[in-house]
Write a protein that holds these residues in place. Sequence first.
Motif, PDB file in Angstrom:
ATOM      1  N   SER A  13      80.113  87.146 124.663  1.00 37.14           N
ATOM      2  CA  SER A  13      78.913  87.453 123.897  1.00 37.14           C
ATOM      3  C   SER A  13      78.879  88.954 123.648  1.00 37.14           C
ATOM      4  CB  SER A  13      77.649  86.990 124.631  1.00 37.14           C
ATOM      5  OG  SER A  13      77.568  87.611 125.902  1.00 37.14           O
ATOM      6  N   VAL A  14      77.970  89.365 122.763  1.00 35.68           N
ATOM      7  CA  VAL A  14      77.869  90.772 122.360  1.00 35.68           C
ATOM      8  C   VAL A  14      76.550  91.338 122.881  1.00 35.68           C
ATOM      9  CG1 VAL A  14      77.766  92.364 120.395  1.00 35.68           C
ATOM     10  CG2 VAL A  14      79.253  90.351 120.290  1.00 35.68           C
ATOM     11  N   THR A 116      72.519 100.262 126.447  1.00 41.61           N
ATOM     12  CA  THR A 116      72.057 101.627 126.176  1.00 41.61           C
ATOM     13  C   THR A 116      72.798 102.279 125.006  1.00 41.61           C
ATOM     14  OG1 THR A 116      73.594 102.557 127.820  1.00 41.61           O
ATOM     15  CG2 THR A 116      71.362 101.988 128.569  1.00 41.61           C
ATOM     16  N   THR A 117      74.111 102.393 125.102  1.00 42.59           N
ATOM     17  CA  THR A 117      74.884 103.179 124.139  1.00 42.59           C
ATOM     18  C   THR A 117      76.125 102.418 123.692  1.00 42.59           C
ATOM     19  OG1 THR A 117      74.215 105.181 125.340  1.00 42.59           O
ATOM     20  CG2 THR A 117      76.000 105.423 123.746  1.00 42.59           C
ATOM     21  N   ARG A 118      76.429 102.480 122.407  1.00 48.69           N
ATOM     22  CA  ARG A 118      77.677 101.892 121.923  1.00 48.69           C
ATOM     23  C   ARG A 118      78.865 102.753 122.362  1.00 48.69           C
ATOM     24  NH1 ARG A 118      78.346 101.272 115.957  1.00 48.69           N
ATOM     25  NH2 ARG A 118      77.596 103.411 115.984  1.00 48.69           N
ATOM     26  N   VAL A 119      79.972 102.100 122.664  1.00 45.83           N
ATOM     27  CA  VAL A 119      81.187 102.800 123.070  1.00 45.83           C
ATOM     28  C   VAL A 119      82.403 102.141 122.429  1.00 45.83           C
ATOM     29  CG1 VAL A 119      80.410 103.774 125.268  1.00 45.83           C
ATOM     30  CG2 VAL A 119      81.205 101.403 125.186  1.00 45.83           C
ATOM     31  N   LEU A 204      77.612  95.118 115.476  1.00 46.57           N
ATOM     32  CA  LEU A 204      77.649  96.148 116.515  1.00 46.57           C
ATOM     33  C   LEU A 204      78.487  97.349 116.093  1.00 46.57           C
ATOM     34  CD1 LEU A 204      76.911  96.981 119.470  1.00 46.57           C
ATOM     35  CD2 LEU A 204      79.092  95.942 120.149  1.00 46.57           C
ATOM     36  N   GLN A 205      79.591  97.091 115.421  1.00 46.35           N
ATOM     37  CA  GLN A 205      80.533  98.175 115.144  1.00 46.35           C
ATOM     38  C   GLN A 205      80.368  98.805 113.767  1.00 46.35           C
ATOM     39  OE1 GLN A 205      83.962  95.764 116.118  1.00 46.35           O
ATOM     40  NE2 GLN A 205      84.583  95.620 113.961  1.00 46.35           N
ATOM     41  N   SER A 211      74.027 100.897 107.342  1.00 50.49           N
ATOM     42  CA  SER A 211      75.056  99.896 107.045  1.00 50.49           C
ATOM     43  C   SER A 211      74.761  98.593 107.768  1.00 50.49           C
ATOM     44  CB  SER A 211      76.438 100.415 107.447  1.00 50.49           C
ATOM     45  OG  SER A 211      76.772 101.579 106.728  1.00 50.49           O
ATOM     46  N   ARG A 212      74.312  98.693 109.019  1.00 47.68           N
ATOM     47  CA  ARG A 212      73.981  97.491 109.789  1.00 47.68           C
ATOM     48  C   ARG A 212      72.801  96.757 109.147  1.00 47.68           C
ATOM     49  NH1 ARG A 212      72.871  99.872 114.165  1.00 47.68           N
ATOM     50  NH2 ARG A 212      75.076 100.121 114.661  1.00 47.68           N
ATOM     51  N   LEU A 213      71.789  97.500 108.731  1.00 38.84           N
ATOM     52  CA  LEU A 213      70.618  96.894 108.112  1.00 38.84           C
ATOM     53  C   LEU A 213      70.976  96.215 106.784  1.00 38.84           C
ATOM     54  CD1 LEU A 213      68.065  99.745 108.878  1.00 38.84           C
ATOM     55  CD2 LEU A 213      67.968  97.418 109.798  1.00 38.84           C
TER      56      LEU A 213
END
Length: 246
Positions: A13-14, A116-119, A204-205, A211-213
């Motif tokens: 899952s993400v 918390t933060t994307r990595v 997510l990426q 862009s996500r929206l």
Amino acid sequence: MTTVRLPLFPLNSVLFPGLVLPLNVFEERYRAMMHELLKTPEDESRRFAVVAVRDGHELSPSAPGMPDGTAVPDRGPAAGFGDDPLKAFHEVGCVADAATIRERADGSFEVLATGTTRVRLLSVDASGAFLTAELEELPEDLGDEAGALAEGVLRAFRQYQKRLAGARERSLSTGADLPDEPAVVSYLVAAAVMLDVPARQRLLQTPDTASRLREELKVLRAETAIIRNLPSLPASDLTRGPTSLN
């Protein structure tokens, strides 16, 4: 480039920033990870990274199975992820901060963490009791017109909720007001819309919030149209997102 090394918890899952992640931890490698995290004082962040599995299985076999009842289960920190674990995982994941880690009498753990933060995943180390990873922290850039896009996504999301409630023959619950901060909206919608892992991973990426929206607006309009045209969808089709034991 800001990098950090953290324990790595692969899932089917993400995880998105701001979202809560409950985990039922029972595998030996992940129990070892929790024991290590518990060494961190409670007033400090107990962080690990969550990545979605691309190829392989998040759970290694724990007993001989079919068709070979004598097969020896694969064990170790990289069990189930092949010779090169880096290739088994999606490139972008999310740091999780464990607010609660409770050990049960049987040695398993109940964990409650928050994204918390994307990595970005740079390398994976399987030399210890559990996987660790070198990670690059990714900034959350707003991009162009994020505020206006967030308003459009919220309107589309409310329509999606109404259509979904009707297809399920349920009333739409009146919960708390939805947030209006663009990045928060983008992650909340990404987690709430019923999508498979590859689709969630693409969200997510994305390079920035706008862009996500934009992608979410397309998804919401398409999903709402499907539900409108098929008002009697079986429950299994309306909940096609995968489940996870962890």
